[in-house]
Design an enzyme around this catalytic site. Structure first.
Site, mmCIF file in Angstrom:
data_model
loop_
_atom_site.group_PDB
_atom_site.id
_atom_site.type_symbol
_atom_site.label_atom_id
_atom_site.label_comp_id
_atom_site.label_asym_id
_atom_site.label_seq_id
_atom_site.Cartn_x
_atom_site.Cartn_y
_atom_site.Cartn_z
ATOM 1 N NE ARG A 69 -4.333 -1.234 0.000
ATOM 2 C CZ ARG A 69 -4.556 -2.226 -0.859
ATOM 3 N NH1 ARG A 69 -3.645 -2.569 -1.743
ATOM 4 N NH2 ARG A 69 -5.707 -2.870 -0.860
ATOM 5 C CG HIS B 240 -3.703 -1.104 -6.970
ATOM 6 N ND1 HIS B 240 -4.100 -0.388 -5.867
ATOM 7 C CD2 HIS B 240 -3.775 -2.416 -6.604
ATOM 8 C CE1 HIS B 240 -4.407 -1.232 -4.879
ATOM 9 N NE2 HIS B 240 -4.213 -2.460 -5.310
HETATM 10 P P1 NDP Z 1 -2.275 -10.615 5.662
HETATM 11 O O1 NDP Z 1 -3.203 -9.932 6.609
HETATM 12 O O2 NDP Z 1 -2.421 -12.064 5.412
HETATM 13 O O3 NDP Z 1 -0.766 -10.365 6.132
HETATM 14 C C1 NDP Z 1 -0.318 -9.170 6.651
HETATM 15 C C2 NDP Z 1 1.087 -9.381 7.206
HETATM 16 O O4 NDP Z 1 1.568 -8.130 7.690
HETATM 17 C C3 NDP Z 1 1.098 -10.352 8.396
HETATM 18 O O5 NDP Z 1 2.254 -11.148 8.352
HETATM 19 C C4 NDP Z 1 1.150 -9.420 9.594
HETATM 20 O O6 NDP Z 1 1.765 -9.957 10.737
HETATM 21 C C5 NDP Z 1 2.016 -8.313 9.038
HETATM 22 N N1 NDP Z 1 1.813 -7.077 9.804
HETATM 23 C C6 NDP Z 1 0.685 -6.345 9.953
HETATM 24 N N2 NDP Z 1 0.908 -5.305 10.777
HETATM 25 C C7 NDP Z 1 2.196 -5.390 11.153
HETATM 26 C C8 NDP Z 1 3.018 -4.617 12.010
HETATM 27 N N3 NDP Z 1 2.555 -3.542 12.643
HETATM 28 N N4 NDP Z 1 4.290 -5.004 12.179
HETATM 29 C C9 NDP Z 1 4.784 -6.106 11.556
HETATM 30 N N5 NDP Z 1 4.056 -6.891 10.724
HETATM 31 C C10 NDP Z 1 2.776 -6.524 10.534
HETATM 32 O O7 NDP Z 1 -2.372 -9.789 4.300
HETATM 33 P P2 NDP Z 1 -2.084 -10.321 2.803
HETATM 34 O O8 NDP Z 1 -0.765 -10.998 2.785
HETATM 35 O O9 NDP Z 1 -3.253 -11.040 2.279
HETATM 36 O O10 NDP Z 1 -2.016 -8.913 2.031
HETATM 37 C C11 NDP Z 1 -1.043 -7.934 2.353
HETATM 38 C C12 NDP Z 1 -1.409 -6.613 1.686
HETATM 39 O O11 NDP Z 1 -1.188 -6.694 0.284
HETATM 40 C C13 NDP Z 1 -2.889 -6.237 1.781
HETATM 41 O O12 NDP Z 1 -3.186 -5.643 3.028
HETATM 42 C C14 NDP Z 1 -3.025 -5.236 0.663
HETATM 43 O O13 NDP Z 1 -2.738 -3.953 1.142
HETATM 44 C C15 NDP Z 1 -1.935 -5.660 -0.346
HETATM 45 N N6 NDP Z 1 -2.487 -6.141 -1.617
HETATM 46 C C16 NDP Z 1 -2.097 -5.532 -2.787
HETATM 47 C C17 NDP Z 1 -2.552 -5.975 -4.017
HETATM 48 C C18 NDP Z 1 -2.073 -5.327 -5.267
HETATM 49 O O14 NDP Z 1 -2.539 -5.684 -6.362
HETATM 50 N N7 NDP Z 1 -1.127 -4.417 -5.219
HETATM 51 C C19 NDP Z 1 -3.483 -7.094 -4.114
HETATM 52 C C20 NDP Z 1 -3.838 -7.668 -2.835
HETATM 53 C C21 NDP Z 1 -3.348 -7.202 -1.647
HETATM 54 P P3 NDP Z 1 1.131 -11.218 11.508
HETATM 55 O O15 NDP Z 1 1.423 -12.413 10.594
HETATM 56 O O16 NDP Z 1 1.888 -11.263 12.772
HETATM 57 O O17 NDP Z 1 -0.333 -10.937 11.636
#
Ligand code: NDP
Length: 309
Positions: free
Chosen positions: A224, A272
């Site tokens: 993002r 995107h």
């Molecule tokens: P998930 O919710 O499965 O994973 C998020 C990861 O980020 C987890 O490992 C989580 O940790 C970690 N995280 C969140 N907050 C923190 C923090 N404060 N400190 C450290 N680690 C953190 O999301 P997805 O993998 O499904 O998707 C990730 C992002 O990809 C989406 O939120 C979206 O913004 C983006 N996206 C972009 C697309 C594009 O076309 N460009 C398409 C789809 C998604 P933990 O494992 O400990 O919870």
């Protein structure tokens, strides 16, 4: 009979409708699927934030809101949302993201621009290093980050990953917490951002964290826009500490035509498109969650509203 409301952009309805019917029939649901119902009669909402429903308060009997999007930053703060919210985890979306991230990582690792796009008639010597000599850091080890990290590890990159909670992923050096962030970023050659947009992740790539990277590092952001402090990024590119940024997501989308990223020689802008929810596989996930709701089983991919993802 379950009433399932589809609330997304009209073009998505045409795309999703046949796949949702197939998946709901396969799951044995007794249902009606439509784009309009009296709100109090709706059991489930298949939801995109850019669809017609923004006020969820009249949906008093709705058992869950099932997001079509993986990123939920534009729904999670909706004060009218009192129903459980499930985000999209779709293996088609994941596959697409793995392909995009792997392709862009290999572009920089192999120096593809130098040898193919930038041909000057000069005999440029020097093979690229091996993947195992490159430290790749994946910030975010969720559905997408884990799959990308595993694919890059399978290609032999020295992959480090960072998440909020402690994790273990085969072939990946996993870190968490504040010290884990600096350990994973220190001397990294390629940084891949797959964190959600939350208050805790805003500007996580800033002057200080950029200073930890290997000189000439590359940032790839399909996560993002707000994860990056744009001014600090441009400064690092201009000073040569950072070699390139491949950006798929931005604070404002579409990226305004006057934004310096468009013309910057060290920035690649993609619109995107890193990946998207695929109607066929995503419909199966939605059907499974409705089946679970009806059977009184816990929903998959429930959003933690306090954590924001
Ligand atoms: P998930 O919710 O499965 O994973 C998020 C990861 O980020 C987890 O490992 C989580 O940790 C970690 N995280 C969140 N907050 C923190 C923090 N404060 N400190 C450290 N680690 C953190 O999301 P997805 O993998 O499904 O998707 C990730 C992002 O990809 C989406 O939120 C979206 O913004 C983006 N996206 C972009 C697309 C594009 O076309 N460009 C398409 C789809 C998604 P933990 O494992 O400990 O919870």
């Amino acid at each position: 009979m379950i009433n399932i409301l589809f609330s997304a952009q009209p073009a998505r309805w045409e795309e999703f409708r046949p796949h949702l019917h197939t998946a709901f029939d396969k799951a044995g649901l007794d249902y009606t699927l439509a784009t309009e119902f009296p709100p109090e009669q709706v059991d489930y909402i298949v939801y995109a934030p850019n669809g017609p429903v923004t006020d969820l308060s009249p949906y008093t009997n709705t058992k869950a809101v099932l997001s079509l999007w993986a990123g939920v930053e534009s729904i999670v703060d909706n004060k009218t949302l009192t129903q459980p919210l499930c985000r999209m985890v779709d293996h088609g979306l994941t596959e697409g993201m793995v392909e995009w991230v792997t392709g862009h990582t290999l572009r920089h690792h192999l120096g593809i621009d130098r040898h193919i796009l930038g041909q000057t008639g000069e005999w440029l010597e020097g093979a690229p290093p091996l993947a195992r000599e490159r430290k790749v850091c994946v910030l975010g080890l969720g559905a997408l980050g884990t799959a990308c990290a595993q694919q890059l590890a399978a290609l032999n990159f020295d992959v480090h990953g960072w998440s909020r909670r402690e994790k273990s992923v085969r072939g990946v050096a996993c870190h968490h917490g504040d010290t884990g962030l600096s350990t994973s970023l220190t001397d990294a050659d390629v940084i891949i951002l797959l964190l959600p947009d939350t208050p805790a992740t805003a500007n996580i790539i800033n002057a200080e964290t950029l200073g930890l990277l290997a000189t000439g590092a590359v940032i790839i952001n399909p996560g993002r826009g707000p994860l990056i402090d744009d001014d600090a990024l441009i400064q690092a590119l201009d000073h040569g500490t950072l070699n390139h940024a491949t950006l798929d997501v931005f604070r404002i989308e579409p990226l305004p035509s006057e934004h310096p990223f468009w013309a910057h020689p060290k920035v690649t802008v993609t619109p995107h498109i890193a990946s998207e929810t695929r109607p066929s596989s995503a419909s199966e996930v939605i059907a499974e969650n409705i089946r679970r709701g009806e059977a009184g089983e816990p929903f998959l991919h429930l959003v933690d509203r306090d954590a924001g993802y």
